[in-house]
Design a protein around this motif. Structure first.
Motif, PDB file in Angstrom:
ATOM      1  N   GLY A   9       0.786  -1.222   0.000  1.00 24.15           N
ATOM      2  CA  GLY A   9       0.000   0.000   0.000  1.00 24.15           C
ATOM      3  C   GLY A   9       0.821   1.277   0.000  1.00 24.15           C
ATOM      4  O   GLY A   9       0.265   2.370   0.075  1.00 24.15           O
ATOM      5  N   TYR A  10       2.129   1.150  -0.084  1.00 26.62           N
ATOM      6  CA  TYR A  10       3.013   2.319  -0.118  1.00 26.62           C
ATOM      7  C   TYR A  10       3.774   2.354  -1.429  1.00 26.62           C
ATOM      8  O   TYR A  10       3.938   1.334  -2.089  1.00 26.62           O
ATOM      9  N   GLN A  11       4.247   3.542  -1.790  1.00 24.80           N
ATOM     10  CA  GLN A  11       5.017   3.737  -3.005  1.00 24.80           C
ATOM     11  C   GLN A  11       6.434   4.165  -2.617  1.00 24.80           C
ATOM     12  O   GLN A  11       6.669   4.583  -1.493  1.00 24.80           O
ATOM     13  N   ALA A  12       7.347   4.111  -3.555  1.00 21.23           N
ATOM     14  CA  ALA A  12       8.731   4.490  -3.278  1.00 21.23           C
ATOM     15  C   ALA A  12       8.863   5.983  -2.950  1.00 21.23           C
ATOM     16  O   ALA A  12       9.704   6.382  -2.163  1.00 21.23           O
ATOM     17  N   VAL A  13       8.014   6.812  -3.545  1.00 21.54           N
ATOM     18  CA  VAL A  13       8.033   8.252  -3.291  1.00 21.54           C
ATOM     19  C   VAL A  13       6.628   8.682  -2.895  1.00 21.54           C
ATOM     20  O   VAL A  13       5.666   8.383  -3.606  1.00 21.54           O
ATOM     21  N   MET A  14       6.525   9.349  -1.736  1.00 21.50           N
ATOM     22  CA  MET A  14       5.224   9.831  -1.252  1.00 21.50           C
ATOM     23  C   MET A  14       5.399  11.231  -0.685  1.00 21.50           C
ATOM     24  O   MET A  14       6.380  11.508  -0.007  1.00 21.50           O
ATOM     25  N   PRO A  15       4.442  12.128  -0.935  1.00 27.96           N
ATOM     26  CA  PRO A  15       4.514  13.445  -0.310  1.00 27.96           C
ATOM     27  C   PRO A  15       4.368  13.321   1.202  1.00 27.96           C
ATOM     28  O   PRO A  15       3.614  12.475   1.689  1.00 27.96           O
ATOM     29  N   TYR A  16       5.087  14.171   1.925  1.00 28.49           N
ATOM     30  CA  TYR A  16       4.917  14.290   3.384  1.00 28.49           C
ATOM     31  C   TYR A  16       4.709  15.771   3.663  1.00 28.49           C
ATOM     32  O   TYR A  16       5.641  16.564   3.553  1.00 28.49           O
ATOM     33  N   LEU A  17       3.477  16.131   3.999  1.00 27.63           N
ATOM     34  CA  LEU A  17       3.092  17.513   4.196  1.00 27.63           C
ATOM     35  C   LEU A  17       3.089  17.860   5.676  1.00 27.63           C
ATOM     36  O   LEU A  17       2.662  17.045   6.505  1.00 27.63           O
ATOM     37  N   ILE A  18       3.536  19.057   6.002  1.00 28.33           N
ATOM     38  CA  ILE A  18       3.442  19.591   7.358  1.00 28.33           C
ATOM     39  C   ILE A  18       2.455  20.749   7.263  1.00 28.33           C
ATOM     40  O   ILE A  18       2.719  21.724   6.540  1.00 28.33           O
ATOM     41  N   LEU A  19       1.318  20.636   7.953  1.00 25.97           N
ATOM     42  CA  LEU A  19       0.194  21.532   7.733  1.00 25.97           C
ATOM     43  C   LEU A  19      -0.300  22.198   9.009  1.00 25.97           C
ATOM     44  O   LEU A  19      -0.194  21.621  10.094  1.00 25.97           O
ATOM     45  N   LYS A  20      -0.878  23.359   8.862  1.00 24.36           N
ATOM     46  CA  LYS A  20      -1.634  23.989   9.930  1.00 24.36           C
ATOM     47  C   LYS A  20      -3.046  23.405   9.853  1.00 24.36           C
ATOM     48  O   LYS A  20      -3.610  23.304   8.770  1.00 24.36           O
ATOM     49  N   ASP A  21      -3.612  23.005  10.986  1.00 21.10           N
ATOM     50  CA  ASP A  21      -4.926  22.357  11.037  1.00 21.10           C
ATOM     51  C   ASP A  21      -4.935  21.028  10.279  1.00 21.10           C
ATOM     52  O   ASP A  21      -5.856  20.721   9.521  1.00 21.10           O
ATOM     53  N   ALA A  22      -3.900  20.232  10.496  1.00 26.26           N
ATOM     54  CA  ALA A  22      -3.705  18.982   9.742  1.00 26.26           C
ATOM     55  C   ALA A  22      -4.867  18.006   9.869  1.00 26.26           C
ATOM     56  O   ALA A  22      -5.172  17.296   8.913  1.00 26.26           O
ATOM     57  N   LEU A  23      -5.535  17.952  11.014  1.00 28.76           N
ATOM     58  CA  LEU A  23      -6.656  17.016  11.152  1.00 28.76           C
ATOM     59  C   LEU A  23      -7.761  17.312  10.145  1.00 28.76           C
ATOM     60  O   LEU A  23      -8.452  16.401   9.682  1.00 28.76           O
ATOM     61  N   LYS A  24      -7.922  18.568   9.747  1.00 30.75           N
ATOM     62  CA  LYS A  24      -8.949  18.940   8.768  1.00 30.75           C
ATOM     63  C   LYS A  24      -8.586  18.468   7.359  1.00 30.75           C
ATOM     64  O   LYS A  24      -9.447  18.400   6.485  1.00 30.75           O
ATOM     65  N   PHE A  25      -7.303  18.135   7.129  1.00 30.26           N
ATOM     66  CA  PHE A  25      -6.877  17.631   5.822  1.00 30.26           C
ATOM     67  C   PHE A  25      -7.564  16.301   5.504  1.00 30.26           C
ATOM     68  O   PHE A  25      -7.842  16.011   4.349  1.00 30.26           O
ATOM     69  N   TYR A  26      -7.846  15.488   6.532  1.00 36.99           N
ATOM     70  CA  TYR A  26      -8.604  14.249   6.328  1.00 36.99           C
ATOM     71  C   TYR A  26      -9.945  14.556   5.663  1.00 36.99           C
ATOM     72  O   TYR A  26     -10.327  13.920   4.687  1.00 36.99           O
ATOM     73  N   ASP A  27     -10.662  15.528   6.234  1.00 38.85           N
ATOM     74  CA  ASP A  27     -11.986  15.866   5.710  1.00 38.85           C
ATOM     75  C   ASP A  27     -11.899  16.410   4.285  1.00 38.85           C
ATOM     76  O   ASP A  27     -12.724  16.073   3.439  1.00 38.85           O
ATOM     77  N   PHE A  28     -10.898  17.262   4.027  1.00 40.50           N
ATOM     78  CA  PHE A  28     -10.744  17.833   2.695  1.00 40.50           C
ATOM     79  C   PHE A  28     -10.503  16.746   1.654  1.00 40.50           C
ATOM     80  O   PHE A  28     -11.202  16.680   0.640  1.00 40.50           O
TER      81      PHE A  28
END
Length: 126
Positions: A9-28
């Motif tokens: 379920g993983y790829q060799a390259v994946m974005p890793y984002l550092i976000l403000k209000d990161a829990l809301k990124f799930y909903d988005f």
């Protein structure tokens, strides 16, 4: 080239984002791209230490920004079934338009900046 052993379920390259209000990124990502919520680990203060979503089999990892780990956004290109629909869903979820849907040589494409500062190029193959 040597073969790389990766968890399923993983790829060799994946974005890793550092976000403000990161829990809301799930909903988005769920509302716009029908993302699957894969992982969620909270810090003692209930902010997100590590989260993962999967969009059509591609994993995005992310976490809440802190004093030590500053916001790190990304530009992402995503294929969807219906560019116009995903674009509208992104606007409805608080994104700002960069480019309305238009036919391009590579497909129907649109661009938005999400509420977290990431740029998404949303494309349907023609």
């Amino acid at each position: 080239m040597k073969e790389v052993n990766m968890p399923e379920g993983y790829q060799a390259v994946m974005p890793y984002l550092i976000l403000k209000d990161a829990l809301k990124f799930y909903d988005f990502t769920s509302a716009v791209f029908d993302a699957e919520k894969k992982s969620r680990t909270l810090r003692d203060d209930q902010t997100l230490m590590h989260g993962e979503v999967s969009i059509f089999g591609s994993t995005i990892m992310f976490a809440e920004a802190t004093d030590e780990y500053k916001v790190q956004n990304a530009g992402m290109f995503v294929y969807v079934a219906d560019c116009d629909n995903a674009y509208q869903l992104a606007l409805d979820a608080g994104s700002q338009s960069i480019m309305p849907p238009a036919d391009q040589s590579y497909g129907r494409s649109a661009g938005v900046t999400d509420p977290f500062g990431n740029t998404w190029w949303i494309t349907s193959a023609l």
